[in-house]
Every structure is written in C-alpha cells, then in structure tokens.
Motif scaffolding. Structure first.
Motif, PDB file in Angstrom:
ATOM      1  N   GLY A   1      -4.186  48.597 105.969  1.00  0.00           N
ATOM      2  CA  GLY A   1      -2.921  48.375 105.699  1.00  0.00           C
ATOM      3  C   GLY A   1      -2.142  48.816 104.454  1.00  0.00           C
ATOM      4  O   GLY A   1      -3.058  49.571 103.605  1.00  0.00           O
ATOM      5  N   PRO A   2      -1.095  48.482 104.261  1.00  0.00           N
ATOM      6  CA  PRO A   2      -0.253  48.870 102.939  1.00  0.00           C
ATOM      7  C   PRO A   2      -1.224  48.351 101.861  1.00  0.00           C
ATOM      8  O   PRO A   2      -1.756  47.475 101.446  1.00  0.00           O
ATOM      9  CB  PRO A   2       0.966  48.373 102.972  1.00  0.00           C
ATOM     10  CG  PRO A   2       1.215  47.762 104.371  1.00  0.00           C
ATOM     11  CD  PRO A   2      -0.300  47.578 104.871  1.00  0.00           C
ATOM     12  N   LEU A   3      -1.206  49.572 100.763  1.00  0.00           N
ATOM     13  CA  LEU A   3      -1.993  49.291  99.552  1.00  0.00           C
ATOM     14  C   LEU A   3      -1.148  49.819  98.291  1.00  0.00           C
ATOM     15  O   LEU A   3      -0.626  51.049  98.344  1.00  0.00           O
ATOM     16  CB  LEU A   3      -3.476  49.847  99.592  1.00  0.00           C
ATOM     17  CG  LEU A   3      -4.321  49.993  98.201  1.00  0.00           C
ATOM     18  CD1 LEU A   3      -4.507  48.597  97.734  1.00  0.00           C
ATOM     19  CD2 LEU A   3      -5.412  50.858  98.522  1.00  0.00           C
ATOM     20  N   VAL A   4      -1.088  49.235  97.331  1.00  0.00           N
ATOM     21  CA  VAL A   4      -0.608  49.464  95.908  1.00  0.00           C
ATOM     22  C   VAL A   4      -1.665  49.337  94.710  1.00  0.00           C
ATOM     23  O   VAL A   4      -2.175  48.314  94.602  1.00  0.00           O
ATOM     24  CB  VAL A   4       0.864  48.880  95.679  1.00  0.00           C
ATOM     25  CG1 VAL A   4       1.012  49.549  94.195  1.00  0.00           C
ATOM     26  CG2 VAL A   4       1.694  49.134  96.577  1.00  0.00           C
ATOM     27  N   LEU A   5      -1.946  50.444  93.985  1.00  0.00           N
ATOM     28  CA  LEU A   5      -2.899  50.552  93.133  1.00  0.00           C
ATOM     29  C   LEU A   5      -2.143  51.048  91.834  1.00  0.00           C
ATOM     30  O   LEU A   5      -1.893  52.269  91.844  1.00  0.00           O
ATOM     31  CB  LEU A   5      -4.372  51.331  93.327  1.00  0.00           C
ATOM     32  CG  LEU A   5      -5.370  51.549  92.226  1.00  0.00           C
ATOM     33  CD1 LEU A   5      -5.884  50.187  91.928  1.00  0.00           C
ATOM     34  CD2 LEU A   5      -6.153  52.755  92.504  1.00  0.00           C
TER      35      LEU A   5
ATOM     36  N   TYR B   1      -0.695  54.394  92.368  1.00  0.00           N
ATOM     37  CA  TYR B   1      -0.896  55.130  93.645  1.00  0.00           C
ATOM     38  C   TYR B   1      -0.522  53.957  94.700  1.00  0.00           C
ATOM     39  O   TYR B   1      -0.550  52.973  94.701  1.00  0.00           O
ATOM     40  CB  TYR B   1      -2.477  55.386  93.714  1.00  0.00           C
ATOM     41  CG  TYR B   1      -2.500  56.570  92.928  1.00  0.00           C
ATOM     42  CD1 TYR B   1      -2.872  57.674  93.545  1.00  0.00           C
ATOM     43  CD2 TYR B   1      -2.946  56.655  91.669  1.00  0.00           C
ATOM     44  CE1 TYR B   1      -3.050  58.710  92.628  1.00  0.00           C
ATOM     45  CE2 TYR B   1      -3.424  57.416  90.915  1.00  0.00           C
ATOM     46  CZ  TYR B   1      -3.440  58.596  91.179  1.00  0.00           C
ATOM     47  OH  TYR B   1      -3.744  59.787  90.537  1.00  0.00           O
ATOM     48  N   VAL B   2       0.079  54.533  95.879  1.00  0.00           N
ATOM     49  CA  VAL B   2       0.361  53.816  97.125  1.00  0.00           C
ATOM     50  C   VAL B   2      -0.145  54.638  98.448  1.00  0.00           C
ATOM     51  O   VAL B   2      -0.344  55.783  98.391  1.00  0.00           O
ATOM     52  CB  VAL B   2       1.819  53.905  97.105  1.00  0.00           C
ATOM     53  CG1 VAL B   2       2.663  53.005  95.970  1.00  0.00           C
ATOM     54  CG2 VAL B   2       2.551  55.097  97.545  1.00  0.00           C
ATOM     55  N   SER B   3      -0.470  53.698  99.463  1.00  0.00           N
ATOM     56  CA  SER B   3      -1.009  54.295 100.666  1.00  0.00           C
ATOM     57  C   SER B   3       0.352  54.788 101.394  1.00  0.00           C
ATOM     58  O   SER B   3       1.418  54.730 101.014  1.00  0.00           O
ATOM     59  CB  SER B   3      -1.376  53.115 101.689  1.00  0.00           C
ATOM     60  OG  SER B   3      -0.653  52.179 101.774  1.00  0.00           O
ATOM     61  N   LYS B   4      -0.088  55.646 102.453  1.00  0.00           N
ATOM     62  CA  LYS B   4       1.100  56.273 102.999  1.00  0.00           C
ATOM     63  C   LYS B   4       2.310  55.843 103.676  1.00  0.00           C
ATOM     64  O   LYS B   4       3.320  55.907 104.076  1.00  0.00           O
ATOM     65  CB  LYS B   4       0.471  57.633 103.809  1.00  0.00           C
ATOM     66  CG  LYS B   4      -0.306  58.597 103.095  1.00  0.00           C
ATOM     67  CD  LYS B   4      -0.660  59.572 104.205  1.00  0.00           C
ATOM     68  CE  LYS B   4      -1.349  60.690 102.967  1.00  0.00           C
ATOM     69  NZ  LYS B   4      -2.644  61.084 103.557  1.00  0.00           N
ATOM     70  N   ASP B   5       1.987  54.239 103.978  1.00  0.00           N
ATOM     71  CA  ASP B   5       2.712  53.330 104.718  1.00  0.00           C
ATOM     72  C   ASP B   5       3.736  52.808 103.616  1.00  0.00           C
ATOM     73  O   ASP B   5       4.551  51.686 103.956  1.00  0.00           O
ATOM     74  CB  ASP B   5       2.338  52.364 105.638  1.00  0.00           C
ATOM     75  CG  ASP B   5       0.992  51.993 105.013  1.00  0.00           C
ATOM     76  OD1 ASP B   5       0.509  52.035 103.966  1.00  0.00           O
ATOM     77  OD2 ASP B   5       0.461  51.029 105.707  1.00  0.00           O
TER      78      ASP B   5
END
Length: 186
Positions: A55-59, A149-153
């Motif tokens: 699922g969506p991820l923001v780091l 950093y973020v996931s592609k979604d």
C-alpha cells in the motif's frame, strides 16, 4: 531510529514513516569504519523493511547522506558507501521515489523550472535543495541530508525546503522539508 504509523487518507490506509539514519563520522579510523558499517547495515535493513510494505508509503527523515542525487558519481559494490548509494539512486530496489525529484520533474514539465523553493542558509535561491551545512572551521559545505520518499501510488503535489537560517532560529541544524502529497490521482 525509525518510527512508522498507519494513517487513513481519503479512506485509504497509508504507512507514514520517519527514519534517522546513523552517521559515519568518527574520531579515529577504526571508529569511522565501525560507524560506516553500522550505517550501511541500517540502510540495508530499511530497504528490506520498505520492500515488505504493502500500500501507499511515505518515508521521510535525516538520511545522513552527503551525495546529491545529481552529482553523477556511480559507485560500484566495492565502495564502502555502496548500500547508501543504492538506496538513493534513481530506480532504487526499494521502489520508492524521491519526492524532490518528482516535484522538480513535474515543475520542469510545467515550465516552472522547479527550483524556486530551495533556500540556502541565508534563504537565497539555488538549484540544490540544502537541508544541512556540514562545513566546519568557517567552511560551508551545503548538502541535502533530509529527504522524503514516496511509493508510486502517492502523488507529490509540491515539495518545500525551508531555509537553514529559519531552522537555526528555531534551534535546529536541519532545515524543514515538507511535501504535499495525495493518494492516487487526487
């Protein structure tokens, strides 16, 4: 030193994480080597954790990296900082994308140039986002240690790098990085 939480954004579960990577500075050659090895283990562990997320991820966080993503150096596996380099390069194995790179690309495509929010210690405009000054003894070495950093979604609408001067006034040696994001195409 990492922390993650699940948030609900637009009715969708999203993981939001913060990480402070170890630094590799030391007073002796041995201390520097041991800290560098610890730092590279931490980078490998964070990459392994990211790959397991769904699922969506923001780091975001203090990545303690001095290499800018545009400096052109390509490091091989024999280099002592290779795991750090792998983490931050375009197309990294963990699959996350640097929000600043996304913002610059979007703004350049829109004809904005993409560099209007990159302040230095005095708030002056410059092309590299500066979040930390690692210089000593009257020497300034601006770098971008703090990243998101973020996931592609996850859609990045805007990234802002506040000035180091503002951070120092607030009692910090790292500038604030903010990213306005949305899940999916919202």
């Amino acid at each position: 030193r990492a922390m993650a939480a699940t948030a609900v954004v637009s009715g969708r579960a999203m993981t939001v994480a913060s990480w402070h990577a170890p630094h590799a500075a030391g007073r002796s050659v041995l201390e520097k080597r041991l800290r560098r090895e610890q730092k590279m283990r931490a980078y490998r562990a964070m990459e392994a954790w990211i790959v397991q997320q769904r699922g969506p991820l923001v780091l975001g966080g203090d990545m303690n990296t001095w290499q800018d993503d545009r400096d052109g150096n390509v490091l091989g596996p024999e280099h002592p900082h290779y795991d750090e380099y792998r983490f931050h390069r375009v197309g990294a194995a963990h699959g996350l994308v640097d929000a600043d790179r996304m913002d610059r690309a979007r703004r350049a495509a829109e004809g904005d140039g993409g560099d209007g929010n990159r302040g230095d210690a005095d708030g002056a405009e410059q092309t590299m986002a500066v979040t930390y000054d690692r210089g000593h003894g009257g020497r300034s070495i601006p770098c971008r240690m703090d990243r998101i950093y973020v996931s592609k979604d996850v859609v990045v609408r805007r990234v802002e790098h506040r000035s180091l001067g503002e951070a120092r006034e607030a009692g910090s040696d790292h500038a604030v990085v903010r990213a306005e994001c949305a899940v999916g195409d919202r």
